[in-house]
Design a protein around this motif. Structure first.
Motif, PDB file in Angstrom:
ATOM      1  N   ARG A  90       7.956   7.210   6.588  1.00 42.10           N
ATOM      2  CA  ARG A  90       7.502   6.779   5.265  1.00 42.10           C
ATOM      3  C   ARG A  90       7.128   5.301   5.235  1.00 42.10           C
ATOM      4  NH1 ARG A  90      11.667   6.300   0.314  1.00 42.10           N
ATOM      5  NH2 ARG A  90      12.382   4.681   1.758  1.00 42.10           N
ATOM      6  N   ASP A  91       7.999   4.461   5.769  1.00 38.88           N
ATOM      7  CA  ASP A  91       7.744   3.017   5.733  1.00 38.88           C
ATOM      8  C   ASP A  91       6.533   2.644   6.588  1.00 38.88           C
ATOM      9  OD1 ASP A  91       9.930   2.783   4.097  1.00 38.88           O
ATOM     10  OD2 ASP A  91      11.313   2.286   5.735  1.00 38.88           O
ATOM     11  N   VAL A  92       6.378   3.324   7.730  1.00 33.54           N
ATOM     12  CA  VAL A  92       5.216   3.046   8.585  1.00 33.54           C
ATOM     13  C   VAL A  92       3.925   3.423   7.869  1.00 33.54           C
ATOM     14  CG1 VAL A  92       4.071   3.627  10.753  1.00 33.54           C
ATOM     15  CG2 VAL A  92       6.565   3.348  10.684  1.00 33.54           C
ATOM     16  N   PHE A  94       3.452   3.529   4.692  1.00 29.89           N
ATOM     17  CA  PHE A  94       3.210   2.595   3.586  1.00 29.89           C
ATOM     18  C   PHE A  94       2.632   1.279   4.102  1.00 29.89           C
ATOM     19  CE2 PHE A  94       4.607  -0.494   0.330  1.00 29.89           C
ATOM     20  CZ  PHE A  94       3.937   0.059  -0.758  1.00 29.89           C
ATOM     21  N   ILE A  95       3.105   0.828   5.266  1.00 33.24           N
ATOM     22  CA  ILE A  95       2.547  -0.391   5.865  1.00 33.24           C
ATOM     23  C   ILE A  95       1.076  -0.177   6.239  1.00 33.24           C
ATOM     24  CG2 ILE A  95       2.669  -1.902   7.882  1.00 33.24           C
ATOM     25  CD1 ILE A  95       5.710  -1.540   7.815  1.00 33.24           C
ATOM     26  N   ILE A  96       0.767   1.007   6.794  1.00 35.78           N
ATOM     27  CA  ILE A  96      -0.627   1.322   7.124  1.00 35.78           C
ATOM     28  C   ILE A  96      -1.480   1.338   5.866  1.00 35.78           C
ATOM     29  CG2 ILE A  96      -2.152   3.117   8.026  1.00 35.78           C
ATOM     30  CD1 ILE A  96       0.091   3.903   9.950  1.00 35.78           C
ATOM     31  N   LEU A  98      -0.958  -0.366   3.086  1.00 38.26           N
ATOM     32  CA  LEU A  98      -1.177  -1.754   2.660  1.00 38.26           C
ATOM     33  C   LEU A  98      -2.161  -2.469   3.580  1.00 38.26           C
ATOM     34  CD1 LEU A  98       2.425  -2.914   1.679  1.00 38.26           C
ATOM     35  CD2 LEU A  98       0.593  -2.102   0.193  1.00 38.26           C
ATOM     36  N   ALA A  99      -2.150  -2.105   4.863  1.00 45.24           N
ATOM     37  CA  ALA A  99      -3.060  -2.747   5.817  1.00 45.24           C
ATOM     38  C   ALA A  99      -4.520  -2.447   5.490  1.00 45.24           C
ATOM     39  CB  ALA A  99      -2.736  -2.292   7.236  1.00 45.24           C
ATOM     40  N   THR A 100      -4.768  -1.307   4.857  1.00 44.36           N
ATOM     41  CA  THR A 100      -6.154  -0.988   4.503  1.00 44.36           C
ATOM     42  C   THR A 100      -6.728  -1.962   3.483  1.00 44.36           C
ATOM     43  OG1 THR A 100      -5.466   0.547   2.738  1.00 44.36           O
ATOM     44  CG2 THR A 100      -5.753   1.455   4.953  1.00 44.36           C
ATOM     45  N   PHE A 141       0.473   0.458  -4.651  1.00 41.99           N
ATOM     46  CA  PHE A 141       1.492  -0.576  -4.483  1.00 41.99           C
ATOM     47  C   PHE A 141       2.083  -0.984  -5.830  1.00 41.99           C
ATOM     48  CE2 PHE A 141       2.327  -5.188  -4.547  1.00 41.99           C
ATOM     49  CZ  PHE A 141       3.432  -5.218  -3.717  1.00 41.99           C
ATOM     50  N   GLN A 145       6.060  -0.234  -6.887  1.00 39.13           N
ATOM     51  CA  GLN A 145       6.988  -1.299  -7.242  1.00 39.13           C
ATOM     52  C   GLN A 145       7.650  -1.015  -8.584  1.00 39.13           C
ATOM     53  OE1 GLN A 145       6.850  -2.436  -3.983  1.00 39.13           O
ATOM     54  NE2 GLN A 145       7.628  -4.217  -5.073  1.00 39.13           N
TER      55      GLN A 145
END
Length: 261
Positions: A90-92, A94-96, A98-100, A141, A145
């Motif tokens: 899940r966290d990976v 979500f990081i991907i 955000l990276a977009t 995002f 939050q």
């Protein structure tokens, strides 16, 4: 100081209205005149009827409405999943996601055009509408939050009453995230309404044009219809202005509710 700065930022808007109301021979006078000697209100009707702006308006309304609905539905679902479900990676993921946000649209423009051409979406409003139904990293995002700030006891209480995951989503979380949904709706409406590059790339037929593409038609090869550009620009800007004044309180509440500064 605020009044002085506001006048500075409003000066281009006032100049746009003044130029739209001037006669053609007053446009390039030097020194320029702030106000026209005669107010030509017929310039607005002449500019609007010079092309099929009624059709362009309908196209813009369709694109704006459907993209906004798509962003709200998809982004809330994805944000709810990231905030409340625990799964491997899940966290990976979500990081991907955000990276977009760091990849400019100019980089993905050509691959996206090739993909839409393969689907047969070129020269169709589908190319502008369907991508919005897959969510936006920024909106996801913001929603995530906000959802993470909601006590998980609400989920547990709902499950004890027999609610499933989807019922918890639309009966509990959708009403609670309403301030952020309004924020997303306003951002997306403004972005879709003013979008020029997307329609320019994906639309060829004039019957599919949006208002921004119709506005660009006033600029010809040898001349520019300054009166027409300013008149239609003012008419197009009415919707974002009214929307902002109506929703400005909700905008502030939406930003504050996400915990962002």
């Amino acid at each position: 100081m605020l009044i002085i700065l506001s006048l500075l930022f409003l000066a281009p808007f006032f100049w746009m209205i003044s130029t739209a109301l001037k006669a053609p021979d007053e446009l390039y006078q030097f020194p320029p005149k702030l106000l026209p000697s005669k107010w030509h209100f017929e310039n607005f009707l002449k500019a609007w009827t010079s092309q099929d702006f009624n059709l362009f308006l309908v196209n813009s309304l369709i694109v704006t409405a459907l993209t906004t609905i798509g962003q709200i539905v998809s982004s809330t679902l994805v944000a709810y999943g990231f905030a409340r479900f625990k799964f491997k990676g899940r966290d990976v993921l979500f990081i991907i996601l955000l990276a977009t946000m760091m990849i400019p649209w100019d980089v993905t423009m050509i691959p996206q055009y090739m993909e839409f051409n393969m689907f047969g979406w070129i020269n169709s409003l589908k190319a502008l509408i369907i991508p919005s139904w897959f969510g936006s990293a920024f909106y996801i995002f913001l929603l995530r939050q906000f959802i993470m700030s909601i006590p998980k006891e609400l989920d547990e209480a709902a499950r004890m009453d027999g609610a499933n995951a989807f019922q918890i989503y639309y009966k509990i979380y959708l009403p609670l995230v309403w301030p952020v949904i309004v924020l997303i709706a306003v951002f997306n409406i403004l972005g879709s309404w003013n979008d020029y590059l997307g329609p320019l790339i994906f639309l060829n037929d004039q019957s599919k044009y949006t208002l921004t593409l119709g506005l660009a038609q006033f600029k010809g090869v040898h001349d520019v219809d300054t009166n027409g550009i300013m008149a239609v620009t003012f008419l197009i800007s009415i919707v974002p202005l009214v929307l902002f004044f109506i929703a400005q309180k909700k905008l502030v509440e939406g930003v504050q509710s996400t915990g962002l500064k």
